[in-house]
Design a protein around this motif. Structure first.
Motif, PDB file in Angstrom:
ATOM      1  N   ASP A 118       8.444  -2.867   0.768  1.00 24.15           N
ATOM      2  CA  ASP A 118       8.748  -2.707  -0.648  1.00 24.15           C
ATOM      3  C   ASP A 118       7.448  -2.770  -1.441  1.00 24.15           C
ATOM      4  O   ASP A 118       6.818  -3.833  -1.553  1.00 24.15           O
ATOM      5  N   GLY A 119       7.041  -1.631  -1.993  1.00 30.08           N
ATOM      6  CA  GLY A 119       5.788  -1.591  -2.736  1.00 30.08           C
ATOM      7  C   GLY A 119       5.818  -2.321  -4.054  1.00 30.08           C
ATOM      8  O   GLY A 119       4.762  -2.595  -4.632  1.00 30.08           O
ATOM      9  N   LEU A 120       7.008  -2.660  -4.564  1.00 26.50           N
ATOM     10  CA  LEU A 120       7.119  -3.366  -5.843  1.00 26.50           C
ATOM     11  C   LEU A 120       7.362  -4.864  -5.667  1.00 26.50           C
ATOM     12  O   LEU A 120       7.592  -5.575  -6.637  1.00 26.50           O
ATOM     13  N   ALA A 121       7.302  -5.352  -4.441  1.00 30.80           N
ATOM     14  CA  ALA A 121       7.616  -6.760  -4.199  1.00 30.80           C
ATOM     15  C   ALA A 121       6.510  -7.692  -4.686  1.00 30.80           C
ATOM     16  O   ALA A 121       6.778  -8.799  -5.149  1.00 30.80           O
ATOM     17  N   LYS A 122       5.267  -7.261  -4.607  1.00 25.80           N
ATOM     18  CA  LYS A 122       4.147  -8.128  -4.960  1.00 25.80           C
ATOM     19  C   LYS A 122       3.747  -7.923  -6.418  1.00 25.80           C
ATOM     20  O   LYS A 122       3.632  -6.796  -6.900  1.00 25.80           O
ATOM     21  N   LYS A 123       3.552  -9.050  -7.120  1.00 26.52           N
ATOM     22  CA  LYS A 123       3.206  -9.020  -8.540  1.00 26.52           C
ATOM     23  C   LYS A 123       2.010  -9.933  -8.796  1.00 26.52           C
ATOM     24  O   LYS A 123       1.869 -10.974  -8.157  1.00 26.52           O
ATOM     25  N   GLN A 124       1.177  -9.520  -9.742  1.00 29.55           N
ATOM     26  CA  GLN A 124       0.051 -10.342 -10.177  1.00 29.55           C
ATOM     27  C   GLN A 124       0.402 -10.962 -11.530  1.00 29.55           C
ATOM     28  O   GLN A 124       0.598 -10.248 -12.519  1.00 29.55           O
ATOM     29  N   THR A 145      -0.189  -6.720   1.411  1.00 28.26           N
ATOM     30  CA  THR A 145       0.306  -5.718   0.469  1.00 28.26           C
ATOM     31  C   THR A 145      -0.280  -5.982  -0.916  1.00 28.26           C
ATOM     32  O   THR A 145      -0.148  -7.087  -1.440  1.00 28.26           O
ATOM     33  N   PRO A 146      -0.948  -5.001  -1.538  1.00 26.47           N
ATOM     34  CA  PRO A 146      -1.524  -5.240  -2.872  1.00 26.47           C
ATOM     35  C   PRO A 146      -0.436  -5.324  -3.926  1.00 26.47           C
ATOM     36  O   PRO A 146       0.620  -4.695  -3.806  1.00 26.47           O
ATOM     37  N   PRO A 147      -0.666  -6.103  -4.990  1.00 26.16           N
ATOM     38  CA  PRO A 147       0.339  -6.189  -6.071  1.00 26.16           C
ATOM     39  C   PRO A 147       0.443  -4.873  -6.817  1.00 26.16           C
ATOM     40  O   PRO A 147      -0.554  -4.179  -7.046  1.00 26.16           O
ATOM     41  N   ALA A 148       1.682  -4.537  -7.211  1.00 23.02           N
ATOM     42  CA  ALA A 148       1.935  -3.275  -7.913  1.00 23.02           C
ATOM     43  C   ALA A 148       2.211  -3.494  -9.391  1.00 23.02           C
ATOM     44  O   ALA A 148       2.242  -2.527 -10.148  1.00 23.02           O
TER      45      ALA A 148
END
Length: 375
Positions: free
Chosen positions: A233-239, A273-276
């Motif tokens: 899930d590319g939207l799972a990580k948040k900054q 995974t980088p934050p999106a």
């Protein structure tokens, strides 16, 4: 029930369930157990009929009455007993059938934490730290074999009773959930390690760092799972960036980036995974320094894993019982998805001659962190 294992069933009053009588064990149609979440549940189906002791005696005498009937499900596999469920019946269903032998009685229930969700309590807690409150509440349930395991919060805060104090105005279970959420902790009741005992855990969501036998997929004769799939899930990580004021003037906003890394779930992959998304949290400007630090810790502890997996297996082919809240290795999924994973939930489905499990996995990062998957 299986060549290498068999099922032990205990049922009876809350204080002292006894081994199930022979007519009851012979009538077992299937057993399902869901474990790994904050609440675990079970469901047992029995064959019944007009002349069955279940229908003639046990049901009328209240042998399966909800909220007073305790059920302990233990699976002995290759000589090692594992308690899958220690819970309370919350619902019973009878389904008569016109076809002989097809009538069923189904018992549905939850783990022993359901006993903590019955009576609403109003209780003040002046100058009592969270760990003390949790231990005091759990002490009431020692008669059911519940042993507390309480880890004090990393940043405890105790207010002066002359200024303010917390008041419990909910059931014990709801209040424990509130305390756990406020400290980025989890609370659950885990059955075992021996029958008629359970562990009430209040603390950070930490997986036991002991890898279980690996899940092999697409490996011909070495394959031991029926199905296994992964998603990223590319939207799972948040900054998240907290805004706070400088301590000197109290007027200049200072952005403080919060690492998008869970302290209790470190990445198990080499390429995280980088934050999106980038989120700004301005509410921290109104918090005291200790409360702001606690909020930053909460954000870090709630970081999600971007990679999730789900699958199913036959215990006979796997060679053991997969357990939740532990680690497991994966082989045969490719360079990107091989490696260690956290086992989040496990569902057990037991029927005469067969024992299947379905499971969910998670981790953050592609490519295995180690050169080999063990064991």
């Amino acid at each position: 029930m299986l060549d290498a294992g068999y099922l032990l069933l205990m049922i009876g009053p809350l204080a002292a369930p006894l081994p199930a009588p022979l007519p009851l064990t012979e009538a077992v149609k299937s057993v399902s157990v869901n474990s790994g979440g904050t609440r675990s549940g079970f469901q047992i189906s029995f064959h019944t009929g007009k002349t069955s002791p279940l229908n003639l005696a046990m049901l009328p005498l209240g042998f399966f009455d909800p909220m007073i009937t305790r059920v302990v499900i233990t699976m002995v596999y290759r000589g090692i007993p594992q308690v899958l469920m220690d819970g309370v019946v919350t619902r019973q269903e009878i389904a008569p059938s016109n076809t002989p032998g097809e009538s069923t009685l189904t018992l549905t229930g939850e783990d022993l934490s359901v006993l903590m969700d019955v009576v609403q309590v109003r209780m003040p807690w002046p100058a009592v730290p969270e760990a003390g409150r949790v231990a005091t509440i759990l002490a009431k349930y020692a008669a059911f074999g519940i042993v507390p395991m309480v880890i004090p919060p990393m940043m405890p805060s105790v207010d002066s009773p002359t200024s303010r104090f917390d008041t419990q105005d909910a059931t014990d279970r709801a209040y424990l959930d509130q305390l756990a959420q406020a400290n980025s902790y989890v609370f659950f009741v885990e059955p075992g390690p021996v029958p008629l005992t359970s562990i009430a855990y209040f603390g950070p969501d930490i997986r036991i760092p002991v890898p279980q036998p690996a899940l092999n997929v697409n490996m011909d004769a070495f394959t031991n799972v029926e199905s296994l799939s992964f998603s990223l899930d590319g939207l799972a990580k948040k900054q998240t960036i907290l805004l706070t004021y400088d301590p000197a003037t109290g007027k200049i906003p200072i952005p403080v980036p919060v690492p998008n890394l869970s302290l209790t779930h470190p990445p198990l992959g080499l390429r995280p995974t980088p934050p999106a998304q980038i989120l700004f949290e301005g509410a921290a400007t109104r918090l005291t320094p200790d409360r702001a630090a606690k909020r930053a810790l909460e954000i870090m502890m709630s970081a999600r894993d971007a990679i999730t997996g789900q699958g199913s297996l036959d215990v006979a082919a796997y060679g053991g019982i997969l357990r939740a809240r532990m680690l497991v290795g994966v082989r045969g999924a490719g360079l990107a998805y091989d490696g260690l994973y956290y086992v989040n939930t496990v569902s057990h489905t037991i029927s005469p001659g067969r024992y299947r499990q379905s499971f969910t996995l998670s981790r953050d990062g592609l490519i295995a962190a180690g050169p080999a998957v063990l064991p």
